[in-house]
Design a protein around this motif. Structure first.
Motif, PDB file in Angstrom:
ATOM      1  N   LEU A 115     -76.712  94.195 -20.968  1.00  0.00           N
ATOM      2  CA  LEU A 115     -77.857  93.849 -20.275  1.00  0.00           C
ATOM      3  C   LEU A 115     -77.750  93.499 -18.804  1.00  0.00           C
ATOM      4  N   THR A 116     -76.581  93.124 -18.116  1.00  0.00           N
ATOM      5  CA  THR A 116     -76.334  92.919 -16.961  1.00  0.00           C
ATOM      6  C   THR A 116     -75.798  94.145 -16.123  1.00  0.00           C
ATOM      7  N   GLY A 117     -75.514  95.236 -16.806  1.00  0.00           N
ATOM      8  CA  GLY A 117     -74.951  96.267 -16.217  1.00  0.00           C
ATOM      9  C   GLY A 117     -73.377  95.818 -15.800  1.00  0.00           C
ATOM     10  N   ARG A 118     -72.758  95.478 -16.692  1.00  0.00           N
ATOM     11  CA  ARG A 118     -71.253  94.977 -16.520  1.00  0.00           C
ATOM     12  C   ARG A 118     -70.450  95.527 -17.564  1.00  0.00           C
ATOM     13  N   LYS A 119     -69.281  95.365 -17.695  1.00  0.00           N
ATOM     14  CA  LYS A 119     -68.246  95.755 -18.672  1.00  0.00           C
ATOM     15  C   LYS A 119     -67.508  94.582 -19.039  1.00  0.00           C
ATOM     16  N   ILE A 120     -67.067  94.348 -20.250  1.00  0.00           N
ATOM     17  CA  ILE A 120     -66.347  93.577 -20.837  1.00  0.00           C
ATOM     18  C   ILE A 120     -64.979  93.986 -20.298  1.00  0.00           C
ATOM     19  N   ASP A 121     -64.143  92.932 -19.839  1.00  0.00           N
ATOM     20  CA  ASP A 121     -62.641  93.299 -19.496  1.00  0.00           C
ATOM     21  C   ASP A 121     -61.758  92.398 -20.175  1.00  0.00           C
ATOM     22  N   LYS A 122     -60.367  92.778 -19.647  1.00  0.00           N
ATOM     23  CA  LYS A 122     -59.516  92.194 -20.420  1.00  0.00           C
ATOM     24  C   LYS A 122     -59.427  90.611 -20.326  1.00  0.00           C
ATOM     25  N   LYS A 123     -59.757  90.276 -19.208  1.00  0.00           N
ATOM     26  CA  LYS A 123     -59.893  88.785 -19.190  1.00  0.00           C
ATOM     27  C   LYS A 123     -60.711  88.016 -20.178  1.00  0.00           C
ATOM     28  N   ILE A 124     -61.903  88.644 -20.344  1.00  0.00           N
ATOM     29  CA  ILE A 124     -63.047  88.087 -21.113  1.00  0.00           C
ATOM     30  C   ILE A 124     -62.874  88.341 -22.453  1.00  0.00           C
ATOM     31  N   ASN A 125     -61.958  89.350 -22.719  1.00  0.00           N
ATOM     32  CA  ASN A 125     -61.567  89.542 -24.226  1.00  0.00           C
ATOM     33  C   ASN A 125     -60.650  88.501 -24.465  1.00  0.00           C
ATOM     34  N   THR A 126     -59.639  88.335 -23.568  1.00  0.00           N
ATOM     35  CA  THR A 126     -58.822  87.132 -23.996  1.00  0.00           C
ATOM     36  C   THR A 126     -59.352  85.927 -24.143  1.00  0.00           C
ATOM     37  N   LEU A 127     -60.362  85.619 -23.178  1.00  0.00           N
ATOM     38  CA  LEU A 127     -60.873  84.091 -23.255  1.00  0.00           C
ATOM     39  C   LEU A 127     -61.790  84.106 -24.471  1.00  0.00           C
ATOM     40  N   GLY A 128     -62.388  85.235 -24.910  1.00  0.00           N
ATOM     41  CA  GLY A 128     -63.208  85.302 -26.133  1.00  0.00           C
ATOM     42  C   GLY A 128     -62.323  84.989 -27.181  1.00  0.00           C
ATOM     43  N   MET A 129     -61.425  85.637 -27.554  1.00  0.00           N
ATOM     44  CA  MET A 129     -60.177  85.578 -28.405  1.00  0.00           C
ATOM     45  C   MET A 129     -59.915  83.805 -28.716  1.00  0.00           C
ATOM     46  N   THR A 130     -59.740  83.401 -27.214  1.00  0.00           N
ATOM     47  CA  THR A 130     -59.178  81.803 -27.273  1.00  0.00           C
ATOM     48  C   THR A 130     -60.414  81.101 -28.045  1.00  0.00           C
ATOM     49  N   GLN A 131     -61.528  81.220 -27.276  1.00  0.00           N
ATOM     50  CA  GLN A 131     -62.714  80.619 -27.442  1.00  0.00           C
ATOM     51  C   GLN A 131     -63.041  80.738 -29.047  1.00  0.00           C
ATOM     52  N   THR A 132     -62.697  81.724 -29.663  1.00  0.00           N
ATOM     53  CA  THR A 132     -62.872  81.707 -31.207  1.00  0.00           C
ATOM     54  C   THR A 132     -62.035  81.031 -31.979  1.00  0.00           C
ATOM     55  N   ILE A 133     -60.679  81.029 -31.659  1.00  0.00           N
ATOM     56  CA  ILE A 133     -59.715  80.443 -32.235  1.00  0.00           C
ATOM     57  C   ILE A 133     -59.957  78.740 -32.164  1.00  0.00           C
ATOM     58  N   VAL A 134     -60.385  78.303 -30.868  1.00  0.00           N
ATOM     59  CA  VAL A 134     -60.599  77.128 -30.630  1.00  0.00           C
ATOM     60  C   VAL A 134     -62.082  76.532 -31.505  1.00  0.00           C
ATOM     61  N   TRP A 135     -62.937  77.434 -31.555  1.00  0.00           N
ATOM     62  CA  TRP A 135     -64.006  77.213 -32.391  1.00  0.00           C
ATOM     63  C   TRP A 135     -63.430  76.948 -33.826  1.00  0.00           C
ATOM     64  N   LEU A 136     -62.669  77.833 -34.441  1.00  0.00           N
ATOM     65  CA  LEU A 136     -62.388  77.623 -35.884  1.00  0.00           C
ATOM     66  C   LEU A 136     -61.626  76.429 -36.027  1.00  0.00           C
ATOM     67  N   VAL A 137     -60.737  76.255 -34.981  1.00  0.00           N
ATOM     68  CA  VAL A 137     -59.724  74.623 -35.209  1.00  0.00           C
ATOM     69  C   VAL A 137     -60.859  73.727 -35.084  1.00  0.00           C
ATOM     70  N   GLY A 138     -61.518  73.686 -34.196  1.00  0.00           N
ATOM     71  CA  GLY A 138     -62.485  72.615 -34.277  1.00  0.00           C
ATOM     72  C   GLY A 138     -63.580  72.390 -35.448  1.00  0.00           C
ATOM     73  N   MET A 139     -63.906  73.464 -35.887  1.00  0.00           N
ATOM     74  CA  MET A 139     -64.800  73.405 -37.016  1.00  0.00           C
ATOM     75  C   MET A 139     -64.032  73.162 -38.361  1.00  0.00           C
ATOM     76  N   PHE A 140     -62.668  73.577 -38.499  1.00  0.00           N
ATOM     77  CA  PHE A 140     -61.935  73.207 -39.627  1.00  0.00           C
ATOM     78  C   PHE A 140     -61.832  71.600 -39.718  1.00  0.00           C
ATOM     79  N   PHE A 141     -61.684  70.889 -38.636  1.00  0.00           N
ATOM     80  CA  PHE A 141     -61.718  69.400 -38.420  1.00  0.00           C
ATOM     81  C   PHE A 141     -62.914  68.754 -38.874  1.00  0.00           C
ATOM     82  N   MET A 142     -63.841  69.249 -37.997  1.00  0.00           N
ATOM     83  CA  MET A 142     -65.139  68.594 -38.130  1.00  0.00           C
ATOM     84  C   MET A 142     -65.872  68.765 -39.424  1.00  0.00           C
ATOM     85  N   SER A 143     -66.073  70.240 -39.733  1.00  0.00           N
ATOM     86  CA  SER A 143     -66.836  70.550 -40.960  1.00  0.00           C
ATOM     87  C   SER A 143     -65.946  69.977 -42.237  1.00  0.00           C
ATOM     88  N   GLY A 144     -64.692  70.101 -42.135  1.00  0.00           N
ATOM     89  CA  GLY A 144     -63.880  69.838 -43.297  1.00  0.00           C
ATOM     90  C   GLY A 144     -63.839  68.299 -43.495  1.00  0.00           C
TER      91      GLY A 144
END
Ligand code: HAS
Length: 552
Positions: free
Chosen positions: A397-426
């Motif tokens: 939508l913004t005419g940009r590209k996903i780059d390596k940095k955002i991919n790595t941050l995105g992977m980190t974000q997903t793992i942080v989310w899963l860990v947080g949800m494991f504790f909270m929802s569990g």
């Protein structure tokens, strides 16, 4: 140039992006409220400035459950429709009208909640009464979403006229099913708000029929959860196969699953009211049976996903019982985030089946188990998929590209989310099994021995909530980066092709009259007799109950 490769014109992108902005601002506000709630529930934190627990709980539920989701879904669907069947400038104008009407409604309701005049939670159960502007605001949100429905219906209709005898593109078909379901189910919530809540909150009607209002709410409330889920399924069925280098497993199966959602997701609202008196148990039983029918399309989806992954892997030459798992692009966040959402849906769905089983519902109803359930379904499965979609959609939508940095941050974000949800929802699931109630500001219940059993889990929720808030901050950074900073370029709009050499998709799957007809008949069957019974045998209505300001 960009339009040619992504298939989205600048005006189309601008419209979808407006919806994304509201989505991510909502994520910040709603997430902050969630963090505060978990801190209060430890028993060691008091909200400052006389802010009430139920006030922030209402902001959290309304902003995340209703606003974030609806804006993301409608924006995403506009992008899908523009890409697959096109959008005329007139349709786009109506798209903008839907955006503004929804935004004005959201703002009006949000102001009332923030002023402490609508601390009624996202289910706004009577006899809790909010300021009339809160209900008017909600009405506008629904009306705005209806405009989007009719734009989508018109888009597909026009495409079909221009392509006689052809099957509609799969994603456009899915969007129209989702919006049809949404339109039919929101009629229930519109009826209770317009006929019951608004006159009652204006003082024109002294009493409200609580059971009628809750029944109309849940007529809407359960399909609402599939309105959240189906856009995630759109990505699973038709977008992920492209990202992993494969094809859609079966066009017909995908369409059938969506039709089954349309038919079965509405006549099941009683499974939220299993413990409510005043509804004949026979009709509760019938709606529970229908609830188990609506599990089938999710099982079809699970089968279809496994098949997609395995077939693609074997085509790439991976062998062995589970060898095909190795081909999956584990380091691509566009795949990893939604995939982890799928994995979470296995226990989340099992939890749903527990909830729907009458006897087990007696154990978990109104406990914080249910809150754990919807943080695993909505806040993990659906939201992780929405995040995964954002990693390609926002750059498109913004005419940009996903780059390596955002991919790595995105992977980190997903793992942080899963860990947080494991504790909270569990923790929520476990505390709920020990009887800890949901929708409650209290932690220790004045030193009660039973409540002492819950405290450890409440700390678990606070730890999880804090980790999740870090996940929100990372996601917001990612959104800003993808909007303003990522390298300019053309990002792919990934849509998978249908398999070749298979049976053609049966035409009956696009027989709208047939499917809408069956849906209406089934709703009529499941609701008419019990609803008439509820109205005829109603106890006296209730006068309003209002929280004082600072509703701790
Ligand atoms: Fe639910 C309460 C029953 C699904 C959300 N639910 C709620 C509430 C929310 C909610 C918000 O029957 C609380 C409402 C409130 O405030 O009171 N729910 C179900 C059932 C399902 C279900 C039967 N719920 C959802 C989804 C939600 C959601 C989805 C949001 C998006 N729910 C209930 C009931 C209650 C309830 C009762 C009322 C409780 C009470 O008493 O108050 C089903 O749709 C679930 C079917 C799902 C499956 C899972 C299929 C798995 C798949 C993943 C495959 C994985 C792959 C990857 C392929 C059968 C598709 C794996 C790969 C590897 C290598 C491992």
């Amino acid at each position: 140039m960009i339009a040619e490769k992504t298939g989205l014109s600048k005006p189309d992108s601008k419209l979808a992006m407006a919806f994304m902005w509201v989505t991510f601002i909502s994520l910040l506000i709603g997430g902050l409220m969630g963090l505060l709630q978990t801190l209060v529930r430890t028993g060691n934190f008091t909200l400052p400035f006389g802010i009430g627990y139920y006030q922030i709980l209402t902001v959290h539920g309304v902003i995340l459950g209703l606003v974030l989701t609806t804006f993301f879904i409608i924006g995403f669907q506009f992008a899908l429709m523009a890409k697959t069947v096109g959008m005329t400038s007139k349709q786009r104008k109506y798209g903008w009208a839907s955006f503004w009407v929804m935004l004005i409604g959201t703002t009006a309701s949000a102001i009332m909640i923030l002023l402490g005049k609508a601390s009624v939670l996202y289910t706004f159960y009577a006899p809790l009464k909010a300021h009339p502007i809160f209900y008017f605001g909600l009405t506008l949100v629904i009306v705005g979403s209806w405009i989007a429905c009719f734009v989508n219906f018109r888009q597909l209709y026009k495409w079909k006229k221009e392509h006689p005898g052809e099957h509609s593109p799969l994603l456009a078909f899915m969007v129209v099913i989702n919006m049809l379901m949404w339109f039919i189910c929101t009629l229930g919530v519109a009826a209770t708000v317009l006929i019951q809540f608004i006159p009652w909150s204006l003082g024109l009607d002294g009493e409200i029929n609580i059971l009628v209002s809750r029944t109309l709410f849940w007529y809407f409330g359960h399909p609402l959860v599939y309105f959240w889920l189906l856009p995630a399924y759109m990505a699973w069925y038709a977008i992920l196969p492209k990202i992993i280098g494969g094809k859609i497993f079966s066009d017909s199966l995908a369409r059938l699953a969506f039709i089954l959602f349309l038919i079965f997701s509405i006549p099941v609202g009683f499974h939220h009211q299993l413990l409510e008196p005043g509804i004949d148990p026979m009709w509760k039983y019938i709606q529970v049976v229908l609830t188990f029918a609506v599990v089938i399309p999710s099982l079809l989806t699970a089968f279809s996903m496994f098949a997609t992954f395995e077939i693609t892997g074997r085509q790439k030459g991976y062998t062995g019982l589970f060898g095909w798992l190795r081909h999956l692009p584990w380091k691509d966040v566009r795949f990893f985030a939604p995939f982890m959402g799928m994995v979470a849906f296995i226990p989340a769905g099992a939890g749903g089946i527990i909830n729907a089983s009458n006897q087990m519902n007696q154990v978990v109803h109104n406990t914080i188990w249910v809150t754990g359930h919807f943080h695993l379904t909505l806040a993990t499965t659906v939201i992780l998929t929405f995040f995964g979609i954002s990693y390609w959609l926002v750059p498109v939508l913004t005419g940009r590209k996903i780059d390596k940095k955002i991919n790595t941050l995105g992977m980190t974000q997903t793992i942080v989310w899963l860990v947080g949800m494991f504790f909270m929802s569990g923790s929520m699931h476990l505390a709920g099994l020990l009887g800890a109630p949901r929708r409650s500001a209290f932690s220790e219940y004045q030193g009660s021995a039973q409540a002492a059993e819950w405290i450890g889990y409440q700390y678990g929720q606070a730890i999880g909530g804090s980790i999740l808030f870090i996940g929100i901050l990372i996601m917001l950074y990612n959104f800003f980066y993808m909007t303003f900073k990522a390298p300019k370029g053309v990002e792919e709009f990934p849509i998978a092709a249908s398999p070749t050499g298979t049976e053609p998709t049966p035409l009956v799957l696009e027989n709208w009259r047939l499917w809408i007809g069956i849906t209406v008949v089934l709703i009529g069957f499941a609701y008419t007799i019990p609803f008439v019974d509820i109205i005829q045998n109603s106890p006296p209505g209730s006068p309003p109950f209002e929280w004082p300001i600072g509703n701790n």
